[in-house]
Design a protein around this motif. Sequence first.
Motif, mmCIF file in Angstrom:
data_model
loop_
_atom_site.group_PDB
_atom_site.id
_atom_site.type_symbol
_atom_site.label_atom_id
_atom_site.label_comp_id
_atom_site.label_asym_id
_atom_site.label_seq_id
_atom_site.Cartn_x
_atom_site.Cartn_y
_atom_site.Cartn_z
ATOM 1 N N ILE A 1 -18.787 -0.546 -2.674
ATOM 2 C CA ILE A 1 -18.913 0.163 -4.047
ATOM 3 C C ILE A 1 -18.650 2.157 -3.252
ATOM 4 C CG2 ILE A 1 -20.888 1.805 -4.969
ATOM 5 C CD1 ILE A 1 -22.385 -1.070 -5.614
ATOM 6 N N ALA A 2 -19.876 1.645 -1.839
ATOM 7 C CA ALA A 2 -19.306 3.661 -1.070
ATOM 8 C C ALA A 2 -17.709 3.354 -0.727
ATOM 9 C CB ALA A 2 -20.240 3.405 0.136
ATOM 10 N N GLY A 3 -17.395 2.296 -0.177
ATOM 11 C CA GLY A 3 -15.720 2.224 0.077
ATOM 12 C C GLY A 3 -14.844 3.080 -1.121
ATOM 13 N N THR A 4 -15.471 2.495 -2.141
ATOM 14 C CA THR A 4 -14.539 2.592 -3.069
ATOM 15 C C THR A 4 -14.511 3.757 -3.610
ATOM 16 O OG1 THR A 4 -14.586 0.492 -3.942
ATOM 17 C CG2 THR A 4 -14.208 1.915 -5.608
ATOM 18 N N ALA A 5 -15.582 4.488 -3.272
ATOM 19 C CA ALA A 5 -16.091 5.728 -3.938
ATOM 20 C C ALA A 5 -15.062 6.412 -2.907
ATOM 21 C CB ALA A 5 -17.837 6.292 -3.726
ATOM 22 N N VAL A 6 -15.811 6.202 -1.391
ATOM 23 C CA VAL A 6 -13.750 7.223 -0.459
ATOM 24 C C VAL A 6 -12.801 7.359 -0.923
ATOM 25 C CG1 VAL A 6 -13.672 7.068 2.259
ATOM 26 C CG2 VAL A 6 -16.379 6.364 1.658
ATOM 27 N N MET A 7 -12.488 5.570 -0.885
ATOM 28 C CA MET A 7 -10.937 5.646 -1.609
ATOM 29 C C MET A 7 -10.525 6.098 -2.771
ATOM 30 S SD MET A 7 -8.813 2.723 -3.074
ATOM 31 C CE MET A 7 -9.221 2.513 -4.775
ATOM 32 N N SER A 8 -11.589 6.841 -3.654
ATOM 33 C CA SER A 8 -11.553 7.279 -5.322
ATOM 34 C C SER A 8 -11.523 9.310 -4.918
ATOM 35 C CB SER A 8 -13.020 6.935 -6.109
ATOM 36 O OG SER A 8 -12.386 5.949 -6.384
ATOM 37 N N ALA A 9 -12.578 9.528 -3.958
ATOM 38 C CA ALA A 9 -12.129 11.239 -3.568
ATOM 39 C C ALA A 9 -10.777 10.858 -2.723
ATOM 40 C CB ALA A 9 -12.805 11.503 -2.253
ATOM 41 N N PHE A 10 -10.518 10.307 -2.054
ATOM 42 C CA PHE A 10 -9.140 10.134 -1.249
ATOM 43 C C PHE A 10 -8.265 10.473 -1.892
ATOM 44 C CE2 PHE A 10 -5.017 8.222 0.495
ATOM 45 C CZ PHE A 10 -4.779 8.808 0.908
ATOM 46 N N GLN A 11 -7.435 9.873 -3.103
ATOM 47 C CA GLN A 11 -7.079 9.345 -4.208
ATOM 48 C C GLN A 11 -6.885 11.362 -4.447
ATOM 49 O OE1 GLN A 11 -8.268 5.764 -6.238
ATOM 50 N NE2 GLN A 11 -6.407 4.856 -6.183
ATOM 51 N N GLN A 12 -7.954 11.479 -5.045
ATOM 52 C CA GLN A 12 -8.083 12.855 -5.723
ATOM 53 C C GLN A 12 -7.782 14.169 -4.996
ATOM 54 O OE1 GLN A 12 -9.184 13.354 -9.444
ATOM 55 N NE2 GLN A 12 -8.534 11.017 -9.298
ATOM 56 N N VAL A 13 -8.066 14.222 -4.194
ATOM 57 C CA VAL A 13 -8.373 15.229 -3.071
ATOM 58 C C VAL A 13 -6.758 15.593 -2.066
ATOM 59 C CG1 VAL A 13 -9.108 15.969 -0.801
ATOM 60 C CG2 VAL A 13 -10.677 15.630 -3.228
ATOM 61 N N VAL A 14 -6.448 14.208 -1.319
ATOM 62 C CA VAL A 14 -4.806 13.604 -0.705
ATOM 63 C C VAL A 14 -4.349 12.924 -1.609
ATOM 64 C CG1 VAL A 14 -4.536 13.275 1.095
ATOM 65 C CG2 VAL A 14 -7.004 13.899 1.422
ATOM 66 N N GLU A 15 -4.061 12.310 -1.904
ATOM 67 C CA GLU A 15 -3.033 11.416 -2.064
ATOM 68 C C GLU A 15 -2.326 12.647 -3.569
ATOM 69 O OE1 GLU A 15 -0.729 9.101 -4.850
ATOM 70 O OE2 GLU A 15 -2.780 8.593 -4.776
ATOM 71 N N MET A 16 -2.915 12.319 -4.450
ATOM 72 C CA MET A 16 -2.995 12.756 -5.651
ATOM 73 C C MET A 16 -2.013 13.568 -5.942
ATOM 74 S SD MET A 16 -5.133 10.264 -8.688
ATOM 75 C CE MET A 16 -4.943 11.121 -9.481
ATOM 76 N N TRP B 1 8.536 -1.968 -7.139
ATOM 77 C CA TRP B 1 7.814 -1.265 -6.707
ATOM 78 C C TRP B 1 8.919 0.193 -5.278
ATOM 79 C CZ3 TRP B 1 2.519 -2.985 -5.585
ATOM 80 C CH2 TRP B 1 1.870 -2.901 -6.243
ATOM 81 N N THR B 2 9.363 0.863 -5.443
ATOM 82 C CA THR B 2 9.401 1.862 -4.578
ATOM 83 C C THR B 2 8.579 1.759 -3.616
ATOM 84 O OG1 THR B 2 8.339 3.870 -5.018
ATOM 85 C CG2 THR B 2 11.057 3.138 -6.616
ATOM 86 N N ALA B 3 9.322 2.463 -1.934
ATOM 87 C CA ALA B 3 8.942 1.877 -1.292
ATOM 88 C C ALA B 3 7.754 3.576 -0.943
ATOM 89 C CB ALA B 3 9.934 2.727 -0.146
ATOM 90 N N GLN B 4 7.856 4.353 -2.109
ATOM 91 C CA GLN B 4 6.713 5.183 -1.789
ATOM 92 C C GLN B 4 5.086 4.149 -2.618
ATOM 93 O OE1 GLN B 4 7.346 9.474 -3.785
ATOM 94 N NE2 GLN B 4 5.143 8.925 -3.992
ATOM 95 N N GLU B 5 5.804 3.757 -4.024
ATOM 96 C CA GLU B 5 4.772 2.919 -4.826
ATOM 97 C C GLU B 5 4.291 1.805 -3.872
ATOM 98 O OE1 GLU B 5 6.259 3.418 -9.226
ATOM 99 O OE2 GLU B 5 7.004 1.879 -7.692
ATOM 100 N N TRP B 6 5.034 0.993 -3.173
ATOM 101 C CA TRP B 6 4.120 0.054 -1.992
ATOM 102 C C TRP B 6 3.706 1.072 -1.447
ATOM 103 C CZ3 TRP B 6 3.459 -4.737 -2.022
ATOM 104 C CH2 TRP B 6 4.307 -5.269 -2.666
ATOM 105 N N ALA B 7 3.876 2.403 -0.630
ATOM 106 C CA ALA B 7 2.930 3.079 0.746
ATOM 107 C C ALA B 7 1.959 3.760 0.185
ATOM 108 C CB ALA B 7 4.037 4.455 0.762
ATOM 109 N N VAL B 8 1.849 4.185 -1.308
ATOM 110 C CA VAL B 8 0.291 4.809 -2.121
ATOM 111 C C VAL B 8 -0.280 3.532 -2.188
ATOM 112 C CG1 VAL B 8 0.128 5.828 -4.907
ATOM 113 C CG2 VAL B 8 1.805 6.511 -2.927
#
Length: 161
Positions: free
Chosen positions: A21-36, A124-131
């Motif tokens: 659960i905590a790791g999923t919250a970390v991933m969600s934060a990473f997506q919102q703050v960094v990846e997206m 999927w493109t290379a970027q979609e795989w990478a994401v």
Amino acid sequence: MVTTGTPSLTRSIPRGMAAGIAGTAVMSAFQQVVEMPITGREASYAPADLAERILPIHPQTQQGRERLNWGTHMALGTLWGSAYGVTTHVGLRGVKAFAVVFPAVYTGDVLLNTVLGLYKPGTWTAQEWAVDLTNKAVQAAATGILNDYLFNKDQEVLPAE
């Protein structure tokens, strides 16, 4: 140093689930703050799509779909965490646990979603795989680190003989 034994499954799996659960919250934060912001990708509703495909749940509002998405996202992370609980039980930690859990769970995730017609990885493109790989590797690594912390925080450690 030697720990005082291997944890039981009834101890290690719930800890892994909490870490998931905590790791999923970390991933969600990473997506919102960094990846997206970097990729410009919009929010994904893949977890809600999965839930709607396999359960008799079909929200009628956008807010309901967002709740379903978040709940399913966390439930899937909990399942990933349970895999770490099993690795803890058999004595794997750190990079070794990640090397077992990530490929097994990621492959299962892609296969299940592909069989259900939700993913089309062949397109999927290379970027979609990478994401996809990066986001889920962040989740898996955070879950593993948190799982190791939860396991180690109350273990009695004895000096090596």
